[in-house]
Motif scaffolding. Structure first.
Motif, PDB file in Angstrom:
ATOM      1  N   LYS A  81      -5.693  -7.599  -4.917  1.00 34.16           N
ATOM      2  CA  LYS A  81      -5.055  -8.423  -3.897  1.00 34.16           C
ATOM      3  C   LYS A  81      -3.910  -7.638  -3.276  1.00 34.16           C
ATOM      4  O   LYS A  81      -3.213  -6.897  -3.952  1.00 34.16           O
ATOM      5  N   SER A  84      -1.750 -12.502   0.173  1.00 32.60           N
ATOM      6  CA  SER A  84      -2.794 -13.094  -0.668  1.00 32.60           C
ATOM      7  C   SER A  84      -2.496 -12.932  -2.159  1.00 32.60           C
ATOM      8  O   SER A  84      -3.319 -13.282  -3.000  1.00 32.60           O
ATOM      9  N   ASN A 143       0.177 -11.836   6.321  1.00 31.86           N
ATOM     10  CA  ASN A 143      -0.462 -12.688   5.321  1.00 31.86           C
ATOM     11  C   ASN A 143      -0.225 -12.117   3.929  1.00 31.86           C
ATOM     12  O   ASN A 143      -0.290 -10.899   3.726  1.00 31.86           O
ATOM     13  N   LYS A 157       0.425 -16.848  -1.242  1.00 24.91           N
ATOM     14  CA  LYS A 157      -0.669 -17.616  -0.631  1.00 24.91           C
ATOM     15  C   LYS A 157      -0.258 -18.216   0.713  1.00 24.91           C
ATOM     16  O   LYS A 157      -0.677 -19.320   1.059  1.00 24.91           O
TER      17      LYS A 157
END
Length: 418
Positions: A3, A111, A109, A280
């Motif tokens: 990730k 993750s 973003n 997240k």
């Protein structure tokens, strides 16, 4: 599966409006009341004037090719000037364009299962050239004169002006103006136009139109730019024959500022940022871009985390437009640069003035950051301190400009010129 923080998925473009608050000085203008004119071999001024400019706003468009984002001004008027189409005059006060500042919109973003904090943006400017294309603008509604301003950053060389006059209705909307409806045609050699040109029309108007409240001036302006390219611009503009009466993605979490020096290449900028992308989740912030002249820029921008890793980057090709009349574009105080005076002067003044900041866009504007001791001074002592400051500035070659004494809240407690 590993990730990681993803590449930028939203590296877009936003806008921040900018407005002028005072008139610009015409630094290199000329007013012509007596001109050498010729009424023979005047170019045909008739034709179809199909311009239907709905807005004088200059915004920015962008296109993405690979990892390079190209940004360029979007303006109906500029496109017509650059393409050699016909234009109408513009009625304005200080600046003829409703102009905006380009902004980069950056989205990250995350993750991963933990927060990631980003601490800076790295910017490497690889190339910049000042945009020296002339941008002629005719004033709509000047009184018994033709007024022309050059809103570009390069001169109009060896300009020639052909002009004629018609009923004011010939300036209304897209239409074909027949050659036989244009009277009093003549041509004159203007020469170089840097910023401003005004031609007195009182003695050049046809007799049968002098009783009208206004007339339509129909003309052809021919000139060369500094690169030797020839240009021809057909135009219409209204001339008054007397003085008029009375009348006439989600929101970003932060904004940062990037100042680019026009014409300066191969240098680096670091912009401190503080952006935490929750686990997240995502984050969105903007970067306002400032410059003091129209110019083309090529630069690379990186988003760097606190551990020094580059999360994402993009190459930017920016064509930046600044109207020449825009004399009061002010970037945030955080972009002001330090103005260093001699050490002995700094020692003498430091009890009252902690620093001197210079506006990078308007270098003649200086801010004196003052202490509480300065605020408590009687007027006579403040005047003495001011004289010391002006003397210290003169030693560094700054003999005139504008100043502001700013307190800790950046409120200007005293301002003026020196």
């Amino acid at each position: 599966m590993s990730k990681s923080v993803s590449a930028v998925v939203g590296f877009g473009l936003a806008f921040l409006s900018s407005f002028a608050a005072e008139a610009a000085q015409d630094l290199d203008g000329k007013t012509m009341s007596t001109v050498v004119i010729s009424s023979t071999d005047v170019p045909d001024l008739g034709g179809t004037y199909d311009e239907n400019i709905t807005s004088n706003q200059v915004t920015y468009n962008s296109s993405l090719a690979g990892n390079t984002l190209s940004i360029y001004p979007n303006s109906e008027y500029l496109q017509k000037v650059y393409n050699g189409n016909s234009v109408n005059g513009i009625h304005y006060y200080w600046v003829p364009f409703d102009w905006v500042i380009p902004e980069l919109s950056i989205k990250l973003n995350n993750s991963m299962d933990h927060d990631v904090t980003f601490s800076r943006l790295n910017v490497h400017v690889s190339d910049s050239t000042v945009d020296i294309r002339p941008v002629p603008v005719f004033y709509w509604g000047s009184v018994e004169s033709l007024s022309l301003k050059n809103e570009g950053w390069g001169p109009m060389r060896s300009a020639k002006l052909a002009l004629g006059f018609a009923k004011s209705s010939k300036c209304d909307g897209p239409q074909t103006v027949m050659a036989d409806s244009i009277a009093g045609k003549f041509e004159t050699t203007v020469g170089d136009i840097n910023e401003y040109y005004r031609l007195d029309l009182a003695d050049l108007l046809p007799i049968d139109l002098r009783g009208e409240p206004d007339v339509c001036a129909v003309g052809l302006l021919r000139f060369s730019d500094s690169d030797g390219n020839d240009h021809a611009l057909r135009f219409r503009t209204l001339v008054l024959l007397g003085f008029p009466g009375v009348g006439a993605p989600g929101p970003p979490t932060a904004n940062y500022s990037l100042y680019l020096e026009p014409g300066k290449s191969n240098y680096d900028i670091q912009i401190p940022i503080s952006q935490v992308v929750p686990a997240k989740s995502y984050d969105n912030f903007t970067v306002s871009i400032y410059s003091k002249k129209s110019a083309a820029f090529k630069f690379n921008i990186q988003v760097v985390s606190t551990d020094g890793k580059v999360a994402t980057e993009r190459n930017i090709h920016l064509t930046y437009f600044v109207p020449r009349s825009m004399r009061v574009l002010d970037p945030p105080k955080s972009l002001f640069s330090d103005f260093n005076i001699d050490p002995e002067d700094n020692e003498r003044l430091k009890r009252y003035v902690t620093s001197i900041k210079q506006n990078p866009v308007n270098p003649e504007e200086l801010t004196f950051d003052i202490t509480e001791d300065w605020i408590l001074l009687p007027l006579k002592k403040r005047t003495e301190i001011h004289k010391l400051l002006i003397t210290a500035l003169a030693k560094k070659g700054t003999l005139s400009g504008r100043f502001c004494y700013a307190n800790a809240e950046d409120r200007c407690l005293r301002s003026g010129e020196f």
